[in-house]
Design a protein around this motif. Structure first.
Motif, short mmCIF file in Angstrom:
data_model
loop_
_atom_site.label_atom_id
_atom_site.label_comp_id
_atom_site.label_asym_id
_atom_site.label_seq_id
_atom_site.Cartn_x
_atom_site.Cartn_y
_atom_site.Cartn_z
N LEU A 190 0.89 -1.20 -0.09
CA LEU A 190 0.00 0.03 0.11
C LEU A 190 0.87 1.12 0.05
O LEU A 190 0.45 2.15 -0.66
CB LEU A 190 -0.82 0.11 1.18
N VAL A 191 2.06 1.33 0.99
CA VAL A 191 2.70 2.52 0.85
C VAL A 191 3.99 2.39 -0.26
O VAL A 191 4.95 3.16 -0.13
CB VAL A 191 3.32 2.63 2.30
N GLY A 192 3.81 1.48 -1.06
CA GLY A 192 4.79 1.30 -2.19
C GLY A 192 6.21 0.78 -1.93
O GLY A 192 7.30 1.18 -2.56
N LEU A 193 6.26 -0.17 -0.89
CA LEU A 193 7.77 -0.72 -0.51
C LEU A 193 7.63 -2.29 -0.65
O LEU A 193 8.44 -2.77 0.04
CB LEU A 193 7.72 -0.31 0.94
N ALA A 194 6.74 -2.85 -1.49
CA ALA A 194 6.93 -4.17 -1.73
C ALA A 194 8.23 -4.53 -2.32
O ALA A 194 8.61 -3.58 -3.12
CB ALA A 194 5.98 -4.44 -2.83
N GLY A 195 9.04 -5.63 -1.70
CA GLY A 195 10.27 -5.88 -2.11
C GLY A 195 11.33 -5.58 -1.31
O GLY A 195 12.42 -5.84 -1.18
N PHE A 196 10.97 -4.60 -0.01
CA PHE A 196 11.86 -4.26 0.98
C PHE A 196 11.63 -4.87 2.20
O PHE A 196 12.41 -4.50 3.19
CB PHE A 196 11.75 -2.68 1.09
N GLU A 197 10.80 -5.80 2.29
CA GLU A 197 10.33 -6.44 3.63
C GLU A 197 11.59 -6.88 4.27
O GLU A 197 11.51 -6.67 5.51
CB GLU A 197 9.64 -7.57 3.28
N ASP A 198 12.60 -7.16 3.77
CA ASP A 198 13.55 -8.14 4.63
C ASP A 198 15.12 -7.05 4.90
O ASP A 198 15.83 -7.39 5.47
CB ASP A 198 14.58 -9.30 3.81
N LYS A 199 14.74 -5.68 4.60
CA LYS A 199 15.74 -4.69 4.90
C LYS A 199 15.69 -4.29 6.22
O LYS A 199 14.56 -4.33 6.92
CB LYS A 199 15.68 -3.56 3.81
N TYR A 200 16.67 -3.80 6.67
CA TYR A 200 16.74 -3.06 7.99
C TYR A 200 16.47 -1.60 7.73
O TYR A 200 17.11 -1.09 6.48
CB TYR A 200 18.10 -3.38 8.87
#
Ligand SMILES: Nc1ncnc2c1ncn2[C@@H]1O[C@H](COP(=O)(O)OP(=O)(O)O)[C@@H](O)[C@H]1O
Ligand SMILES: [Mg+2]
Lengths: 278, 289
Positions: free
Chosen positions: A129-139
């Motif tokens: 929803l906030v346009g951050l798909a793909g960044f799940e595993d970042k710190y």
């Protein structure tokens, strides 16, 4: 899990609210007998110069600061202490640095006892929803400032709050990123439709975002003016350059200049002051 | 100015790790290039030792007459490796450090988190600890021997005291330094009571705690060896001291080297373990050393 529906109520009432800060002899009223009512689903900006008590007022509605007089109510329940139904977003650096992005967002559900798989699935939806798909595993340290604020918003929204309290959430971002984030926020808000109380000292930001602007005065903090923003939605770049926008901006600048002069005396040249607020 | 900074970080999402890898390769290449000189320095020290001990060098205020030469130490080390006594010595020392350090870690971290976050805990728990803190752990040895019926107990206690204060103080510091806004954010997200400790305070203090554990592990060995020399029966410190009393001088040096290796090894183990627990801190460029 029982989910509050998206069109949940979210009426905020602030009545005769005063807040005192500091200890001992230095104790003072940062907010003085403020009253206003926000209907459910309204987007309100609290606008005022730095140090006028915006964060203090928001902190009391969040439940982090006690009232000296009066109080704040959410849907007729008096506010005592922080709660996930009132989501709070700060300026920067309040993500948990030790949690990956997905677990930062899922944190609220973890506190509610939702299982790991389910809460991560919900967190992924919100990150999308906030346009951050793909960044799940970042710190968090691996993300830019704008991305971190997106995560903040997702982290608060996962609790399906009735009201979203935002304290200058975009003030630390560069102009370009801030503009992107303002549009993103309106886009997200058009889908979740919670009440929003958004603190800012940026006149353009307030007029672009809000249904209504509460202009605050300095020392002690009071509501000086209650301005309705009659523009329709969705809003785009045209709104920023419309005559109505400029009229509202001149009005806000005059109010802010008054406040500045009240606080610091009328020594500053008007041109320089106006420049500072653009 | 801020536009420039965040613009760059916007684009370089994967850059930190890439930069770290490149930096790592460069560091490794530099380390290899420096190796010959470092080995040469070690070799010269060994030769000096060999020369001084074989000539029984006597300088008046210090004498090498009784210092065993490197070759004899090597033989003694080989003999110890084959000896059935090695394991009892090693395992007693490791067990004492394990119990003493373990107890200090559990108590130091728990007390440190409480003292760091609660005024009440600080007022009730900190004063006696502040009084005991300046007393070196080895100064406890006589009293510890009197207090504990078994010498085992007194030695574990000494290692415990040695490790406790670095762990405690670093944990207090780490817990105090947790950003108030992180705590506020957690409470707004529904965190209550003890979960605030497990979810926010403890992880926030983790880098400091790891530093404390690593320092504590060092002092632990230092105190253990001293305690074993006085109260021990088995253990590396005891072995070293016993070698002196039975005049097996090469064994003294073997014991010393073994203590060094064990102390360094366990410090490295603590730091590795700490790095595993704090992966986010490693990305940020924080280093536990
Ligand atoms: N914890 C505090 N103790 C004492 N004074 C404070 C504290 N927090 C803020 N203030 C003061 O209270 C006033 C209002 O602060 P704040 O609500 O943060 O203003 P704003 O968010 O509008 O910039 C400021 O003058 C500030 O210096
Ligand atoms: Mg503020």
């Amino acid at each position: 899990m029982t989910e509050t529906p998206n069109d949940a109520p979210g009426r905020v009432d602030v009545r005769e609210l005063s807040i005192e800060l500091g200890a001992g002899a230095d104790r003072f009223r940062a907010v003085e007998r403020v009253s206003f009512a926000i209907p459910a689903g309204q987007f309100v900006c609290l606008l005022g110069p730095s140090g006028c008590g915006k964060s203090t007022l928001l902190g009391a509605v969040a439940g982090h600061l006690p009232a000296a007089t009066g109080g704040a109510w959410l849907d007729d329940e008096k506010i005592f202490g922080p709660a996930p139904e009132r989501g709070l977003v700060f300026q920067q650096h309040t993500l948990f640095p030790w949690k990956r992005v997905v677990d930062n967002v899922a944190f609220g559900l973890k506190m509610k006892g939702v299982g790991r798989a389910e809460r991560r699935a919900r967190a992924r939806e919100l990150l999308e929803l906030v346009g951050l798909a793909g960044f799940e595993d970042k710190y968090p340290v691996q993300l830019s400032g704008g991305m971190q604020q997106r995560v903040e918003i997702a982290r608060v929204l996962i609790n399906r709050p009735r009201v979203l309290l935002m304290d200058e959430p975009f003030a630390a971002l560069d102009a370009q990123t801030r503009w992107v984030m303002q549009q993103l926020l309106l886009d997200v808000w058009s889908r979740v439709k919670t009440t929003v109380v958004f603190v800012t000292h940026d006149i353009d930001e307030a007029i672009f975002l809000a249904d209504r602007i509460l202009v605050m005065s300095h020392r002690p903090g009071r509501i000086r003016e209650d301005l309705a923003i009659p523009a329709g939605r969705p809003r785009g770049q045209e709104w920023l350059t419309s005559d109505e926008f400029l009229r509202l901006k001149r009005r806000c600048m005059a109010l802010m200049r008054d406040e500045h002069e009240r606080a610091f005396g009328a020594r500053g040249e008007p041109a320089a002051l106006a420049g500072a607020f653009i | 100015m801020s536009a420039v900074r965040s613009d760059r970080s916007d684009r370089s999402d994967s850059a930190p790790s890439a930069a770290a890898t490149a930096g790592g390769a460069r560091r490794r290449a530099r380390a290899v290039a420096r190796l010959p000189l470092q080995l040469l320095s070690l070799a010269i020290c060994l030769l000096l030792w060999q020369w001084a001990s074989s000539r029984q060098l006597h300088l008046g205020f210090v004498t090498f007459a009784n210092v065993p030469p490197p070759a004899e130490v090597l033989d003694a080390a080989r003999a110890l490796l084959d000896s059935p006594k090695l394991w009892p010595h090693l395992s007693s020392s490791l067990a004492r450090v394990g119990f003493g350090f373990g107890a200090a870690a559990v108590l130091g971290v728990a007390l440190g988190l409480a003292i760091g976050r609660s005024t009440w805990a600080r007022l009730t728990l900190l004063p006696p600890l502040e009084v005991l803190r300046p007393i070196p752990a080895v100064a406890w040895i006589p009293l510890a021997i009197l207090m504990f019926p078994s010498s085992e107990g007194s030695m574990v206690f000494i290692t415990f005291v040695g490790a406790l204060f670095p762990i405690l103080l670093n944990t207090i510091h780490g817990a105090e330094a947790v950003d108030a806004r992180l705590v506020a954010a957690a409470r707004s997200l529904g965190t209550r009571g003890l979960r605030l400790f497990s979810e926010v305070i403890a992880p926030g203090a983790a880098p400091s705690i790891v530093t404390g554990l690593s320092i504590g592990m060092g002092t632990c060995w230092f105190c253990l060896v001293t305690a074993e020399m006085i109260a021990g029966q088995y253990g590396i410190g005891y072995y070293t001291w016993e070698s002196y009393t039975v005049q097996a001088y090469p064994n003294i040096v073997v014991g010393m080297l073994l203590i060094g290796v064990l102390g360094m090894g366990s410090s490295v183990a603590v730091r590795r373990f700490g790095a595993l627990l704090t992966p986010w801190y490693q990305i940020k460029g924080g280093r536990h050393d």
